[in-house]
Scaffold this motif. Structure first.
Motif, short mmCIF file in Angstrom:
data_model
loop_
_atom_site.label_atom_id
_atom_site.label_comp_id
_atom_site.label_asym_id
_atom_site.label_seq_id
_atom_site.Cartn_x
_atom_site.Cartn_y
_atom_site.Cartn_z
N SER A 22 6.42 -15.04 7.07
CA SER A 22 5.72 -14.61 7.21
C SER A 22 4.36 -14.90 6.88
O SER A 22 4.00 -14.64 5.31
CB SER A 22 5.93 -12.78 7.50
OG SER A 22 4.26 -12.79 8.05
N ALA A 121 12.58 -2.71 10.64
CA ALA A 121 11.44 -1.95 10.47
C ALA A 121 10.06 -2.09 9.67
O ALA A 121 9.18 -2.40 9.36
CB ALA A 121 11.65 -0.32 11.14
N ALA A 122 11.03 -1.59 8.57
CA ALA A 122 10.43 -1.61 6.76
C ALA A 122 10.19 -3.38 6.63
O ALA A 122 9.17 -3.37 6.21
CB ALA A 122 11.19 -1.35 5.90
N ALA A 124 9.62 -6.05 8.69
CA ALA A 124 8.40 -6.29 9.75
C ALA A 124 7.15 -5.11 9.18
O ALA A 124 6.40 -6.30 8.92
CB ALA A 124 8.65 -5.20 11.45
N ARG A 125 7.15 -4.03 8.88
CA ARG A 125 6.38 -3.67 7.50
C ARG A 125 5.28 -4.79 6.55
O ARG A 125 4.30 -4.42 6.82
CB ARG A 125 6.29 -2.12 7.18
CG ARG A 125 6.01 -0.83 8.87
CD ARG A 125 6.27 0.15 8.18
NE ARG A 125 6.82 0.38 8.13
CZ ARG A 125 8.47 0.71 7.97
NH1 ARG A 125 8.89 0.90 9.69
NH2 ARG A 125 9.62 1.11 7.55
N LEU A 126 6.33 -4.83 6.03
CA LEU A 126 5.83 -5.46 4.85
C LEU A 126 6.17 -6.93 4.96
O LEU A 126 4.50 -6.94 4.05
CB LEU A 126 7.32 -6.14 3.86
CG LEU A 126 7.73 -4.57 3.72
CD1 LEU A 126 9.23 -4.65 1.88
CD2 LEU A 126 6.67 -3.87 2.10
N ALA A 128 4.33 -8.41 7.58
CA ALA A 128 2.87 -8.25 8.36
C ALA A 128 2.16 -7.35 6.94
O ALA A 128 0.74 -8.57 7.10
CB ALA A 128 3.05 -6.76 8.63
N ALA A 129 2.43 -6.45 6.08
CA ALA A 129 1.39 -6.57 5.31
C ALA A 129 1.42 -7.84 4.25
O ALA A 129 -0.61 -7.37 3.89
CB ALA A 129 1.79 -5.14 4.27
N ASN A 145 4.82 1.73 -1.62
CA ASN A 145 4.12 2.02 -0.57
C ASN A 145 4.92 1.42 0.19
O ASN A 145 5.29 2.87 0.98
CB ASN A 145 2.54 0.89 -0.13
CG ASN A 145 2.09 0.80 -0.82
OD1 ASN A 145 2.22 1.56 -1.84
ND2 ASN A 145 0.61 0.45 -0.74
N GLU A 146 5.98 0.93 0.59
CA GLU A 146 6.73 1.39 1.69
C GLU A 146 8.14 1.87 1.51
O GLU A 146 8.68 2.51 2.12
CB GLU A 146 8.21 -0.11 1.81
CG GLU A 146 8.70 -0.36 2.29
CD GLU A 146 8.05 -0.07 4.31
OE1 GLU A 146 8.72 0.86 4.83
OE2 GLU A 146 7.01 -0.57 5.05
N ILE A 149 6.40 4.91 2.32
CA ILE A 149 6.15 5.10 4.06
C ILE A 149 7.72 5.19 4.53
O ILE A 149 8.09 6.24 5.18
CB ILE A 149 5.86 3.84 4.02
CG1 ILE A 149 4.47 3.57 4.25
CG2 ILE A 149 6.17 3.97 5.81
CD1 ILE A 149 3.84 2.47 4.63
#
Length: 191
Positions: A22, A121-122, A124-126, A128-129, A145-146, A149
């Motif tokens: 990403s 899922a984790a 994908a969040r990372l 994107a961030a 942070n992850e 979360i």
């Protein structure tokens, strides 16, 4: 002394899979990271060729890579990539969750490295961030942070399961869940 690689994907399998990347869109906003990379294993010799190949089009030819050795069981000095040599270095001072890519002519890029065993899922969040233009969050901060979360999500699921298991749901006197039609009618006959 022998070294055992903790791989989540066999070397041959990892080499055939595309790099999971990403990247930050091209912008004038400079951030701490230029994107994220989610390797399939902790085997740099198998993981770096697909990464370098995927980045050649948008960023040019990668000539050097640096890592922190705490996350990689073996750090080779060189890795063969499409008939050329990619030099690999390590620095214990470098953030363990970051990979630095260098090119003689184009520049430097810093990528967040998401551990291979990370849940989709984790990851994908990372990803994107890490790709937010101008973000001041470092790789270590994003990983911390992850963790928080993920812990919050696990706690919420556990609380909901406890609620359901301890009678939070409507249950019959025999402990079986009841639907709305199983509820007794009030004295006036309305539900």
């Amino acid at each position: 002394m022998s070294t055992i690689l903790d791989r989540t994907a066999p070397r041959d399998f990892a080499a055939e899979l595309p790099a999971r990347l990403s990247l930050t869109p091209k912008t004038t906003l400079a951030g701490q990271l230029d994107g994220a990379w989610w390797p399939y294993s902790r085997d740099l010799e198998a993981e770096l060729p697909p990464l370098a190949a995927a980045l050649e089009e948008p960023w040019g030819r990668i000539t050097r890579v640096t890592v922190n050795p705490t996350r990689w069981p073996v750090v080779p000095y060189t890795v063969a990539v499409n008939g050329r040599t990619l030099h690999v270095g390590w620095f214990t001072e470098q953030d363990p969750d970051k990979l630095i890519l260098l090119s003689y002519t184009v520049g430097r890029w810093d990528l967040l490295v998401i551990p291979p065993e990370t849940a989709p899922a984790a990851a994908a969040r990372l990803m994107a961030a890490a790709a937010i233009p101008g973000s001041v969050l470092t790789a270590g901060v994003l990983m911390t942070n992850e963790t928080v979360i993920g812990r919050g999500i696990r706690d919420a699921v556990r609380r909901e399961a406890t609620w359901e298991g301890e009678g939070g749901a409507c249950r019959s006197p025999f402990g079986n869940p009841m639907g709305r039609s199983a509820l007794p009618l009030p004295g006036n006959g309305w539900r």
